[in-house]
Motif scaffolding. Structure first.
Motif, short mmCIF file in Angstrom:
data_model
loop_
_atom_site.label_atom_id
_atom_site.label_comp_id
_atom_site.label_asym_id
_atom_site.label_seq_id
_atom_site.Cartn_x
_atom_site.Cartn_y
_atom_site.Cartn_z
N PRO A 36 57.68 74.79 44.48
CA PRO A 36 57.25 75.43 45.72
C PRO A 36 58.25 75.27 46.87
CG PRO A 36 55.72 73.68 45.09
CD PRO A 36 56.74 73.80 44.01
N GLY A 37 58.92 74.15 46.96
CA GLY A 37 59.90 73.96 48.03
C GLY A 37 61.07 74.92 47.91
N LYS A 38 61.55 75.08 46.70
CA LYS A 38 62.67 75.99 46.44
C LYS A 38 62.25 77.44 46.73
CE LYS A 38 65.92 77.19 42.76
NZ LYS A 38 66.30 76.97 41.35
N LEU A 39 61.01 77.79 46.35
CA LEU A 39 60.50 79.13 46.60
C LEU A 39 60.40 79.38 48.11
CD1 LEU A 39 59.26 81.79 45.51
CD2 LEU A 39 57.04 80.65 45.63
N ALA A 40 59.86 78.41 48.85
CA ALA A 40 59.71 78.56 50.30
C ALA A 40 61.07 78.65 50.98
CB ALA A 40 58.92 77.39 50.86
N ALA A 41 62.03 77.83 50.56
CA ALA A 41 63.36 77.86 51.17
C ALA A 41 64.05 79.19 50.90
CB ALA A 41 64.20 76.71 50.64
N GLY A 42 63.99 79.66 49.66
CA GLY A 42 64.63 80.93 49.32
C GLY A 42 64.00 82.10 50.05
N THR A 43 62.67 82.11 50.10
CA THR A 43 61.96 83.19 50.81
C THR A 43 62.27 83.13 52.29
OG1 THR A 43 60.20 83.13 49.15
CG2 THR A 43 59.69 84.20 51.24
N GLY A 44 62.26 81.93 52.86
CA GLY A 44 62.54 81.78 54.28
C GLY A 44 63.94 82.24 54.65
N CYS A 45 64.91 81.89 53.82
CA CYS A 45 66.30 82.32 54.09
C CYS A 45 66.43 83.83 54.01
CB CYS A 45 67.26 81.65 53.11
SG CYS A 45 67.52 79.90 53.45
N LEU A 46 65.80 84.44 53.02
CA LEU A 46 65.85 85.90 52.91
C LEU A 46 65.19 86.56 54.11
CD1 LEU A 46 65.21 86.99 49.21
CD2 LEU A 46 67.01 87.76 50.72
N LEU A 47 64.03 86.06 54.52
CA LEU A 47 63.33 86.65 55.67
C LEU A 47 64.13 86.46 56.95
CD1 LEU A 47 59.62 85.74 54.88
CD2 LEU A 47 60.78 87.94 54.58
N ALA A 48 64.80 85.32 57.09
CA ALA A 48 65.66 85.11 58.27
C ALA A 48 66.80 86.12 58.27
CB ALA A 48 66.19 83.68 58.28
N PHE A 49 67.42 86.35 57.12
CA PHE A 49 68.48 87.33 57.01
C PHE A 49 67.97 88.72 57.37
CE2 PHE A 49 70.74 90.45 54.31
CZ PHE A 49 72.00 90.36 54.89
N PHE A 50 66.79 89.08 56.85
CA PHE A 50 66.21 90.39 57.18
C PHE A 50 65.93 90.49 58.68
CE2 PHE A 50 64.35 90.56 52.63
CZ PHE A 50 65.54 91.06 52.14
N GLY A 51 65.46 89.40 59.28
CA GLY A 51 65.19 89.40 60.72
C GLY A 51 66.45 89.62 61.53
N VAL A 52 67.55 89.00 61.11
CA VAL A 52 68.83 89.20 61.81
C VAL A 52 69.27 90.66 61.68
CG1 VAL A 52 71.30 88.61 61.72
CG2 VAL A 52 69.57 86.80 61.63
N MET A 53 69.08 91.24 60.52
CA MET A 53 69.47 92.64 60.33
C MET A 53 68.64 93.56 61.23
SD MET A 53 70.16 92.98 56.23
CE MET A 53 70.52 94.72 56.35
N ILE A 54 67.34 93.30 61.33
CA ILE A 54 66.48 94.11 62.18
C ILE A 54 66.88 93.93 63.65
CG2 ILE A 54 64.11 94.37 63.03
CD1 ILE A 54 63.19 93.89 60.11
N ALA A 55 67.14 92.68 64.05
CA ALA A 55 67.55 92.42 65.43
C ALA A 55 68.87 93.13 65.75
CB ALA A 55 67.69 90.91 65.66
N PHE A 56 69.80 93.14 64.81
CA PHE A 56 71.06 93.85 65.00
C PHE A 56 70.81 95.34 65.21
CE2 PHE A 56 74.57 96.36 63.30
CZ PHE A 56 75.61 95.92 64.12
#
Length: 153
Positions: free
Chosen positions: A113-133
């Motif tokens: 679960p930790g690895k899943l949460a970290a991977g999902t969180g990193c992807l969502l952060a990347f998507f957030g940066v793309m949307i903000a851009f």
């Protein structure tokens, strides 16, 4: 011409939003399968790779496995999963985790679960940066068009 500077970023926001939705949905499916407590022995029917990219970009290879298992009710389920271990080959027996009402969304990945949460969180952060851009680009483009038209001194 001005519409181009709004349409392209909005299209990109739509695509990124769908990718974020798909990421969250798959993470919830995997987490639900791990938390359900239901497991079964599955046979790897096929292992294959797909490639993407090339020419001016690097080539990315994705490993897929096709598994088949029987639920406790006797229903036979077959599913395809990406990103499994490279050591699993055709004919191997693995343990799969599944939810009783959605066994086709099973996973052969070991609970992490930790690895899943970290991977999902990193992807969502990347998507957030793309949307903000994209939003920032539209704001700057809007300001530049206002300046060009003489609306802003």
């Amino acid at each position: 011409m001005e519409a181009f500077f709004y349409a392209v970023p909005l299209l990109m926001i739509g695509i990124v939003s769908f990718a974020a939705y798909a990421t969250i949905r798959r993470a919830r499916d995997v987490s639900s399968a791990w938390n359900s407590g239901l497991t079964a022995e599955a046979r790897c029917l096929r292992a294959y790779t797909t490639t993407s990219g090339g020419r001016e970009t690097s080539v990315r290879t994705t490993l897929h496995h096709v598994y088949e298992f029987a639920t406790r009710e006797g229903r036979t389920v077959r599913f395809d999963e990406t990103g499994g271990p490279g050591t699993t080959i055709e004919g191997d027996i693995v343990t799969v985790h599944y939810v009783a009402d959605r066994p086709e969304r099973a996973t052969a990945k070991a609970p992490a679960p930790g690895k899943l949460a970290a991977g999902t969180g990193c992807l969502l952060a990347f998507f957030g940066v793309m949307i903000a851009f994209c939003v920032g680009f539209m704001v700057v483009a809007h300001t530049m068009f206002d300046v060009a038209e003489g609306v802003v001194p």
